[in-house]
Scaffold this active site. Structure first.
Site, PDB file in Angstrom:
ATOM      1  CE  LYS A  20      -2.144  -1.217   3.730  1.00  0.00           C
ATOM      2  NZ  LYS A  20      -1.055  -2.423   4.303  1.00  0.00           N
ATOM      3  NE  ARG A  92      -3.530  -0.987  10.170  1.00  0.00           N
ATOM      4  CZ  ARG A  92      -2.525  -0.399   9.619  1.00  0.00           C
ATOM      5  NH1 ARG A  92      -2.468   0.866   9.257  1.00  0.00           N
ATOM      6  NH2 ARG A  92      -1.424  -1.157   9.415  1.00  0.00           N
ATOM      7  NE  ARG A 131       7.923  -2.413   5.898  1.00  0.00           N
ATOM      8  CZ  ARG A 131       6.461  -2.164   6.052  1.00  0.00           C
ATOM      9  NH1 ARG A 131       5.774  -1.859   5.280  1.00  0.00           N
ATOM     10  NH2 ARG A 131       5.970  -2.317   7.258  1.00  0.00           N
ATOM     11  NE  ARG A 164       7.169  -0.004  10.066  1.00  0.00           N
ATOM     12  CZ  ARG A 164       5.886   0.143   9.623  1.00  0.00           C
ATOM     13  NH1 ARG A 164       5.771   0.517   8.462  1.00  0.00           N
ATOM     14  NH2 ARG A 164       5.030  -0.620  10.304  1.00  0.00           N
ATOM     15  NE  ARG A 175       2.790  -4.387  11.864  1.00  0.00           N
ATOM     16  CZ  ARG A 175       3.831  -4.364  10.784  1.00  0.00           C
ATOM     17  NH1 ARG A 175       5.116  -4.756  10.767  1.00  0.00           N
ATOM     18  NH2 ARG A 175       3.630  -3.656   9.624  1.00  0.00           N
TER      19      ARG A 175
HETATM   20  P1  ADP Z   1       2.106  -1.394   7.550  1.00  0.00           P
HETATM   21  O1  ADP Z   1       2.377  -0.306   6.512  1.00  0.00           O
HETATM   22  O2  ADP Z   1       2.984  -2.316   7.817  1.00  0.00           O
HETATM   23  O3  ADP Z   1       0.624  -1.760   7.314  1.00  0.00           O
HETATM   24  P2  ADP Z   1       1.521   1.010   9.262  1.00  0.00           P
HETATM   25  O4  ADP Z   1       2.658   1.642   9.043  1.00  0.00           O
HETATM   26  O5  ADP Z   1       0.503   1.321   8.453  1.00  0.00           O
HETATM   27  O6  ADP Z   1       1.822  -0.482   8.978  1.00  0.00           O
HETATM   28  O7  ADP Z   1       1.097   1.005  10.710  1.00  0.00           O
HETATM   29  C1  ADP Z   1       2.009   0.810  11.731  1.00  0.00           C
HETATM   30  C2  ADP Z   1       1.268   0.638  13.147  1.00  0.00           C
HETATM   31  O8  ADP Z   1       0.516   1.875  13.363  1.00  0.00           O
HETATM   32  C3  ADP Z   1       0.176  -0.271  13.246  1.00  0.00           C
HETATM   33  O9  ADP Z   1       0.845  -1.633  13.488  1.00  0.00           O
HETATM   34  C4  ADP Z   1      -0.707   0.282  14.271  1.00  0.00           C
HETATM   35  O10 ADP Z   1      -0.095   0.127  15.617  1.00  0.00           O
HETATM   36  C5  ADP Z   1      -0.499   1.701  14.063  1.00  0.00           C
HETATM   37  N1  ADP Z   1      -1.774   2.230  13.068  1.00  0.00           N
HETATM   38  C6  ADP Z   1      -1.533   2.782  11.844  1.00  0.00           C
HETATM   39  N2  ADP Z   1      -2.781   2.965  11.220  1.00  0.00           N
HETATM   40  C7  ADP Z   1      -3.634   2.708  12.257  1.00  0.00           C
HETATM   41  C8  ADP Z   1      -5.213   2.727  12.420  1.00  0.00           C
HETATM   42  N3  ADP Z   1      -5.904   2.974  11.272  1.00  0.00           N
HETATM   43  N4  ADP Z   1      -5.518   2.068  13.575  1.00  0.00           N
HETATM   44  C9  ADP Z   1      -5.151   1.775  14.497  1.00  0.00           C
HETATM   45  N5  ADP Z   1      -3.622   1.593  14.713  1.00  0.00           N
HETATM   46  C10 ADP Z   1      -2.997   2.044  13.394  1.00  0.00           C
HETATM   47  P1  ADP Z   2       2.559  -1.792   3.166  1.00  0.00           P
HETATM   48  O1  ADP Z   2       2.405  -0.387   3.159  1.00  0.00           O
HETATM   49  O2  ADP Z   2       1.009  -2.322   2.789  1.00  0.00           O
HETATM   50  O3  ADP Z   2       2.763  -2.315   4.756  1.00  0.00           O
HETATM   51  P2  ADP Z   2       4.929  -1.569   1.598  1.00  0.00           P
HETATM   52  O4  ADP Z   2       4.417  -0.911   0.385  1.00  0.00           O
HETATM   53  O5  ADP Z   2       5.890  -1.069   2.633  1.00  0.00           O
HETATM   54  O6  ADP Z   2       3.692  -2.264   2.159  1.00  0.00           O
HETATM   55  O7  ADP Z   2       5.549  -2.962   1.024  1.00  0.00           O
HETATM   56  C1  ADP Z   2       6.006  -3.884   1.995  1.00  0.00           C
HETATM   57  C2  ADP Z   2       7.457  -4.465   1.442  1.00  0.00           C
HETATM   58  O8  ADP Z   2       7.051  -5.151   0.192  1.00  0.00           O
HETATM   59  C3  ADP Z   2       8.566  -3.572   0.843  1.00  0.00           C
HETATM   60  O9  ADP Z   2       9.710  -4.031   1.309  1.00  0.00           O
HETATM   61  C4  ADP Z   2       8.395  -3.254  -0.428  1.00  0.00           C
HETATM   62  O10 ADP Z   2       9.328  -2.668  -1.232  1.00  0.00           O
HETATM   63  C5  ADP Z   2       7.928  -4.661  -0.879  1.00  0.00           C
HETATM   64  N1  ADP Z   2       6.949  -4.598  -1.999  1.00  0.00           N
HETATM   65  C6  ADP Z   2       5.974  -3.814  -2.246  1.00  0.00           C
HETATM   66  N2  ADP Z   2       5.175  -4.099  -3.339  1.00  0.00           N
HETATM   67  C7  ADP Z   2       5.808  -5.209  -3.860  1.00  0.00           C
HETATM   68  C8  ADP Z   2       5.500  -6.175  -5.026  1.00  0.00           C
HETATM   69  N3  ADP Z   2       4.471  -5.782  -5.731  1.00  0.00           N
HETATM   70  N4  ADP Z   2       6.361  -7.037  -4.972  1.00  0.00           N
HETATM   71  C9  ADP Z   2       7.344  -7.414  -4.273  1.00  0.00           C
HETATM   72  N5  ADP Z   2       7.736  -6.488  -3.207  1.00  0.00           N
HETATM   73  C10 ADP Z   2       6.900  -5.546  -2.919  1.00  0.00           C
END
Ligand code: ADP
Ligand code: ADP
Length: 224
Positions: A20, A92, A131, A164, A175
Site C-alpha cells: 500500500k 483499519r 523491508r 522498523r 500484526r
Molecule cells: P504497515 O504499513 O506495515 O501496514 P503501518 O505503518 O500502516 O503498517 O502501521 C504501523 C502501526 O501503526 C500499526 O501496526 C498500528 O499499531 C498503527 N496504526 C496505523 N494505522 C492505524 C489505524 N488506522 N488504526 C489503528 N492503528 C494504526
Molecule cells: P504496506 O504499506 O502495505 O505495509 P509496503 O509498500 O511498505 O507495504 O511494502 C512492503 C514491502 O514489500 C516493502 O519492502 C516493499 O518494497 C515490498 N513490495 C511492495 N510491493 C511489492 C511487490 N508488488 N512485489 C514485491 N515486493 C513488494
C-alpha cells in the site's frame, strides 16, 4: 473549498506488507494526489516524542492497533481542506470505516474506490522482514524485490534506511493476526457499498500500479 466529484479519493485496503505504501507514494508522484499514511504520521509523533507518540508507541511496538478515537480524530484533521487523497492504513476497523463515511458525507467528498490488495501470508512475511524504510519520508525498499541503488541508503535523499522494529518476525505475525481479526471484516463492509475493487498485489510493483490505473480509469496517471 468546494469538493470536485472527479477528484481521486482512494482507500488502499490490505494487510501489512501488501504494498500500500509503495503504491501510494507512486500515485502521489504520478498525479500529485496526497498520500495519508497513518503509520507514517504516528511514527513521526513517536520520533518527535509528542504525548500522542508516547501513547501510540506502546501499541505499535507490540503490533496492536492504536485506539479508534485517536485515529478517527487524526484522520478528520487530515481530511479537512483536502479534495483528493489516497488513504494508506486507514480505516483499519469497522468503527473507523463508519466514522470515515460520516466525515466524507459531511464534507461532500464521495470515495472513488476502495482497492483491496490480495496477497498471501508467506509473501507478506517475506516482504515485511526484508523491508527497509526511510524514516524521514516513509519511502520503503525491499532487500530482494526493490533494492536501493546502494544498500542501506535511500535513492531519493541519500540518508540511511532502517528496519522498523515492528517488522521483526514475531511482531509481523501478531500484526497479520490483528489484520485478520479487525481489518478483514472491512472487505465485506466495502463490498456492500459497491466501491470495492480487487488488485492482485502478488504481481510485480509496476504491474500493481498498472492494475490501479485501470481500476480508477486512468490511462497513464496524468488523468483520472
Ligand atoms: P504497515 O504499513 O506495515 O501496514 P503501518 O505503518 O500502516 O503498517 O502501521 C504501523 C502501526 O501503526 C500499526 O501496526 C498500528 O499499531 C498503527 N496504526 C496505523 N494505522 C492505524 C489505524 N488506522 N488504526 C489503528 N492503528 C494504526
Ligand atoms: P504496506 O504499506 O502495505 O505495509 P509496503 O509498500 O511498505 O507495504 O511494502 C512492503 C514491502 O514489500 C516493502 O519492502 C516493499 O518494497 C515490498 N513490495 C511492495 N510491493 C511489492 C511487490 N508488488 N512485489 C514485491 N515486493 C513488494
Amino acid at each position: 473549498m468546494s469538493a470536485s466529484p472527479q477528484a481521486v479519493r482512494l482507500i488502499l485496503l490490505g494487510p501489512p506488507g501488501a504494498g500500500k505504501g509503495t503504491q501510494s507514494k507512486l500515485l502521489e508522484g504520478r498525479f500529485g494526489v496526497r498520500q495519508i499514511s497513518t503509520g507514517d504520521i504516528l511514527r513521526k509523533h513517536v520520533s518527535d516524542g509528542t504525548a500522542l507518540g508516547k501513547e501510540a508507541k506502546a501499541y505499535m511496538e507490540v503490533g496492536a492497533f492504536v485506539p479508534d478515537a485517536i485515529m478517527i480524530a487524526m484522520m478528520e484533521q487530515q481530511l479537512v481542506g483536502l479534495d483528493a487523497f489516497v488513504l494508506d492504513g486507514f480505516p483499519r476497523t469497522v468503527t473507523q470505516a463508519e466514522a470515515l463515511d460520516a466525515t466524507l458525507a459531511r464534507l461532500h467528498k464521495p470515495l472513488s474506490a476502495v482497492l483491496l490488495f490480495d496477497t498471501d501470508h508467506a509473501a507478506l512475511v517475506r516482504r515485511l522482514t526484508g523491508r527497509w524504510s526511510n524514516p524521514r519520508t516513509g519511502r520503503t525498499y525491499h532487500e530482494e524485490f526493490n533494492p536501493p541503488k546502494v544498500a542501506g541508503i535511500c535513492d531519493e535523499d541519500g540518508g540511511p534506511l532502517e528496519q522498523r522494529p515492528d517488522d521483526k518476525v514475531d511482531v509481523v505475525e501478531k500484526r497479520l493476526q490483528v489484520y485478520d481479526e479487525q481489518t478483514a471484516p472491512l472487505v465485506d463492509y466495502y463490498a456492500k457499498t459497491g466501491f470495492l475493487k480487487h488488485i492482485d498485489a502478488l504481481a510485480p510493483i509496476e504491474d500493481v500500479t498498472a492494475q490501479i490505473f485501470r481500476a480508477i480509469g486512468a490511462r497513464d496517471g496524468a488523468t483520472a
